[in-house]
Design a protein around this motif. Sequence first.
Motif, short mmCIF file in Angstrom:
data_model
loop_
_atom_site.label_atom_id
_atom_site.label_comp_id
_atom_site.label_asym_id
_atom_site.label_seq_id
_atom_site.Cartn_x
_atom_site.Cartn_y
_atom_site.Cartn_z
N ARG A 159 0.97 -1.37 -0.27
CA ARG A 159 0.26 0.35 -0.15
C ARG A 159 0.58 1.11 -0.24
O ARG A 159 0.46 2.35 -0.82
N ARG A 160 2.16 1.32 0.63
CA ARG A 160 2.71 3.09 0.43
C ARG A 160 3.76 2.38 -0.43
O ARG A 160 4.93 3.93 -1.22
N LEU A 161 3.65 1.45 -1.82
CA LEU A 161 4.50 1.71 -2.92
C LEU A 161 3.93 2.82 -3.50
O LEU A 161 2.79 3.38 -3.56
N ASP A 162 4.43 3.91 -4.46
CA ASP A 162 4.05 4.76 -5.39
C ASP A 162 3.91 3.62 -6.55
O ASP A 162 4.63 3.63 -7.45
N LYS A 163 2.87 4.00 -6.92
CA LYS A 163 2.40 3.18 -8.45
C LYS A 163 1.64 4.02 -8.81
O LYS A 163 0.93 5.37 -8.09
N PRO A 164 1.41 3.70 -10.15
CA PRO A 164 0.89 4.76 -11.41
C PRO A 164 -0.44 4.67 -11.23
O PRO A 164 -1.27 3.50 -10.97
N ASP A 165 -1.00 5.43 -12.19
CA ASP A 165 -2.67 5.50 -12.02
C ASP A 165 -3.04 4.38 -12.78
O ASP A 165 -4.41 4.01 -12.71
N PHE A 166 -2.30 3.93 -13.74
CA PHE A 166 -3.36 2.32 -14.16
C PHE A 166 -3.08 0.99 -13.66
O PHE A 166 -2.80 0.21 -14.65
N THR A 167 -2.75 1.40 -12.49
CA THR A 167 -2.54 0.17 -11.77
C THR A 167 -4.31 -0.14 -11.74
O THR A 167 -4.61 0.24 -10.62
N PRO A 168 -4.03 -1.43 -11.86
CA PRO A 168 -5.55 -2.28 -11.84
C PRO A 168 -6.44 -2.01 -9.99
O PRO A 168 -5.79 -2.35 -9.26
N PRO A 169 -7.32 -1.51 -9.46
CA PRO A 169 -7.45 -2.37 -8.26
C PRO A 169 -7.57 -3.50 -8.01
O PRO A 169 -7.73 -4.55 -8.09
#
Length: 169
Positions: free
Chosen positions: A45-55
């Motif tokens: 949850r703390r990772l910086d993930k891109p906007d295209f990461t699926p739920p």
Amino acid sequence: MVMTKKEFSPLLAGGIAAGVLGLSALIGRRNAPDPSHPRIRRWYRRLDKPDFTPPDAVFGAVWPVLETLAAVGGYRLLRSPASPRRNAAVALWLGNSAMIGGWTELFFRERRTGASTAAAGAMALGTTALAATAWKVDRPAAVSVLPLAAWLGFATILAGEVWRRNAAE
């Protein structure tokens, strides 16, 4: 595993396919970022993930379907008459199935985002090779892994972006 001159019986092929699917599910479950693994969940949850990461729910819905399709393909390959090409396709299916579990270990448990990106790319290539090899043995088996190859291509891009954004992790 020694490949025989004949195809595997339905019972043996089904047992192998179910065993591969079950083992993959167990390994994936062991490394899942869900409430039963709070340390893994917090880190993910703390990772910086891109906007295209699926739920998260999409991952939970997609993986069982993709792996079940691949297991059906593996079953069909095991039921095909033995040949060097069939044996190569079975080896690619088994190797790729093992790599899926290995990826979850690298990414979630060991937090090795760079290595997991390389592994995702290798799985995408391996699944594409599996489809190409299986095409000459059993076309439905080849088609059954095409969605997995596409998903793994996407997963490689996603993992690479997570790695880039969290290089200091």
